[in-house]
Design an enzyme around this catalytic site. Structure first.
Site, PDB file in Angstrom:
ATOM      1  N   ASP A 118      23.004  79.971  35.136  1.00  0.00           N
ATOM      2  CA  ASP A 118      23.823  79.608  36.304  1.00  0.00           C
ATOM      3  C   ASP A 118      23.386  80.366  37.566  1.00  0.00           C
ATOM      4  OD1 ASP A 118      24.977  79.845  33.725  1.00  0.00           O
ATOM      5  OD2 ASP A 118      26.990  79.511  34.468  1.00  0.00           O
TER       6      ASP A 118
ATOM      7  N   ASP B 160      28.170  85.804  41.461  1.00  0.00           N
ATOM      8  CA  ASP B 160      28.622  84.458  41.839  1.00  0.00           C
ATOM      9  C   ASP B 160      28.746  84.246  43.342  1.00  0.00           C
ATOM     10  OD1 ASP B 160      28.875  83.231  39.299  1.00  0.00           O
ATOM     11  OD2 ASP B 160      30.671  84.414  38.918  1.00  0.00           O
TER      12      ASP B 160
HETATM   13  N1  GLY Z   1      29.086  79.512  36.109  1.00  0.00           N
HETATM   14  C1  GLY Z   1      29.996  79.332  35.065  1.00  0.00           C
HETATM   15  C2  GLY Z   1      30.016  77.989  34.485  1.00  0.00           C
HETATM   16  O1  GLY Z   1      29.182  77.154  34.739  1.00  0.00           O
HETATM   17  O2  GLY Z   1      30.921  77.729  33.702  1.00  0.00           O
END
Ligand code: GLY
Length: 403
Positions: free
Chosen positions: A173, A114
Site C-alpha cells: 500500500d 499513510d
Molecule cells: N491501506 C490499508 C488498506 O488497503 O486496507
C-alpha cells in the site's frame, strides 16, 4: 496482436463484448445526491465528538466516522473535491475546503506512512484544482514528515510502528504514498523527496513481487543491512496469497511512478501487474475481484469493490502510457460499468456511501461486504479519468477532421 492481448481476451471474454456507455452526468448527479445525504449524516454520527471528521464505513448500518489520524481520513475531502471538479459548483468547493481543513494537523504526524492517503487525496487534490498557496505548504510539510520514515540502508519507508510481528514492515500500500513525495519535489525543487520515492519503488519492486508479478502484502526488513526478514500478509488470505487490494495498490503505484519519472522499468512493472490481475482465472467475469485471488472458498468469498475501483482508475492512467491501451481501457470501462450498474447504493440509502460490497480485512472479520470511503474516492477518480480520456479522444478526432 501481442501475447498479452491474446491471453486477456482468452481469459476475460467479457472484454470482447460491446461496451455500454456510462451516463456520466446522471452518475455524478446521483453521487452528489448521495454525498448530500452523507453531509447530513456526519454531524448526527459525531455525537459531540469533534475528533471524528471523516466517514469510513458502515458498522451494522451505523455510520462509522474516523479521526484525522486514521489512514482513510483524506478520502471524503477528496470525494468532495472530485464533485467540485465535475460540477464546478461552489457548494462542493466550500464543503471540500471544510473537510480538507480537518486533516491539516496530520502534516506533522510522523507515526505513520499513510501521509499520502491522508494529505495527498485531500490537500493534493484541492491544490490541483485551486492552486491555493496554503495547501502547497501543507503538502510540503507533510512530505517532509513522511521522509523522516525513510531508512537509507533498507532503501524504503517504514509503514507501521509498534507491531510485534515485524521489525521494519513495509506494505505494498505504501506505493500510494509516493505521489506526495513526487509532488513535494515539484513544488520545492528539492530532489530529496523524489530520490526517496524512487528508492522505495525500486526496493519494493525487488522484494515485494513473486515470479508471477503478484505481490506480498508485508515485507519485513533488517535495517542494519537491508536484508529481508520475512514476507507475510496482514489483510490477505495467507502469506503466499495475492490480496486483491494490494495488487491494485501496486498497479496504481507503479503507473503513477512511471508518470512521475518516465522510468521504463516502472511502466513494465505496471504492465506485468495488470497482466497478473486480468489473466487470473479467479477474476470474476464482472472484473470485481474477491478479497483475495487465492481465497479458498471462491466463488463464495466476499468481493472487494474498492480493489476494483483502484484497479479501474489505475488502468485508465496506464492506458495513456502503454501499447496495451485498448485492453486496459476496455477492462477499466467494464469494471466501471459493472460497479455503476450492480454495486451502487440506492439513493438515500447507506448513509450516503456510493458503492457497496467492499472488504477491509477479511482475516480480521472487519469491514466485510460493506461500503468503504476509499472505494467511493477511487470510483469517482476513475470516472473523471475516463471522462478525460473520452474528451481527449474526441478533441483528437476533431483536430484530425479539420486538417
Ligand atoms: N491501506 C490499508 C488498506 O488497503 O486496507
Amino acid at each position: 496482436m501481442t501475447r498479452l492481448l491474446i491471453m486477456v481476451l482468452m481469459f476475460v471474454p467479457a472484454l470482447a463484448l460491446q461496451s455500454q456507455q456510462i451516463n456520466m452526468s446522471k452518475v455524478f448527479a446521483e453521487a452528489g445526491q448521495q454525498t448530500e445525504v452523507m453531509l447530513r449524516e456526519i454531524p448526527l454520527a459525531k455525537q459531540g465528538n469533534a475528533e471524528l471528521v471523516s466517514p469510513r464505513s458502515l458498522d451494522s448500518g451505523m455510520l462509522k466516522l474516523v479521526a484525522s489520524r486514521d489512514w482513510t481520513s483524506g478520502f471524503f475531502p477528496g470525494q468532495l473535491w472530485f464533485l467540485y471538479e465535475y460540477t464546478r459548483n461552489n457548494k462542493w468547493k466550500k464543503a471540500a475546503e471544510q473537510y480538507t481543513a480537518y486533516i491539516e494537523r496530520e502534516k506533522t504526524n510522523a507515526g505513520t506512512h499513510d501521509m499520502g492517503f491522508k494529505v495527498y487525496c485531500s490537500f493534493g487534490t484541492g491544490y490541483r484544482l485551486t492552486r491555493e498557496p496554503r495547501y502547497k505548504q501543507v503538502i510540503i510539510e507533510a512530505a517532509t514528515t513522511l521522509a523522516t520514515r525513510f531508512n537509507a540502508t533498507a532503501g524504503v519507508i517504514k509503514s507501521w510502528d509498534n507491531r510485534t510481528r515485524w521489525k521494519y514492515p513495509v506494505i505494498i500500500d505504501n506505493m500510494m504514498n509516493l505521489e506526495l513525495l513526487f509532488a513535494a519535489t515539484k513544488l520545492t525543487g528539492n530532489k530529496k523527496f523524489y530520490d526517496i520515492a524512487v528508492s522505495h519503488a525500486n526496493t519494493t519492486m525487488k522484494h515485494h513481487f513473486r515470479k508471477d508479478f503478484s505481490s506480498y502484502h508485508v515485507v519485513d526488513y533488517d535495517t542494519t543491512n537491508g536484508a529481508i526478514l520475512q514476507k507475510t500478509t496482514h489483510q490477505g488470505y495467507s502469506d503466499e496469497s495475492a490480496w486483491s487490494r494490494g495488487q491494485s495498490w501496486g498497479l496504481y503505484g507503479y503507473t503513477m511512478c512511471y508518470r512521475e519519472t518516465g522510468n521504463k522499468s516502472f511502466l513494465v512493472q505496471a504492465e506485468k501487474i495488470a497482466a497478473y490481475i486480468l489473466n487470473h482465472p479467479n477474476l470474476p467475469a464482472d472484473l470485481v475481484p474477491y478479497y483475495d485471488f487465492n481465497a479458498p472458498g471462491i466463488p463464495n468469498e466476499p468481493r472487494d469493490a474498492s480493489a476494483a475501483s483502484v484497479m479501474a482508475s489505475a488502468l485508465y492512467e496506464l492506458s495513456t502510457f502503454s501499447n496495451n491501451a485498448t485492453i486496459y481501457r476496455a477492462a477499466a470501462d467494464r469494471i466501471m460499468e459493472n460497479l455503476t450498474r450492480d454495486y451502487r447504493s440506492g439513493i438515500g440509502e447507506n448513509k450516503g456511501f456510493l458503492l457497496l460490497h467492499s472488504t477491509g480485512s477479511a482475516p480480521a472479520k472487519s469491514e466485510v461486504d460493506v461500503p468503504l470511503s476509499y472505494a467511493d474516492y477511487y470510483y469517482l477518480e476513475a470516472l473523471l479519468r475516463s471522462r478525460k480520456l473520452k474528451s481527449n479522444k474526441s478533441k483528437a478526432a476533431k483536430a484530425k477532421g479539420s486538417r
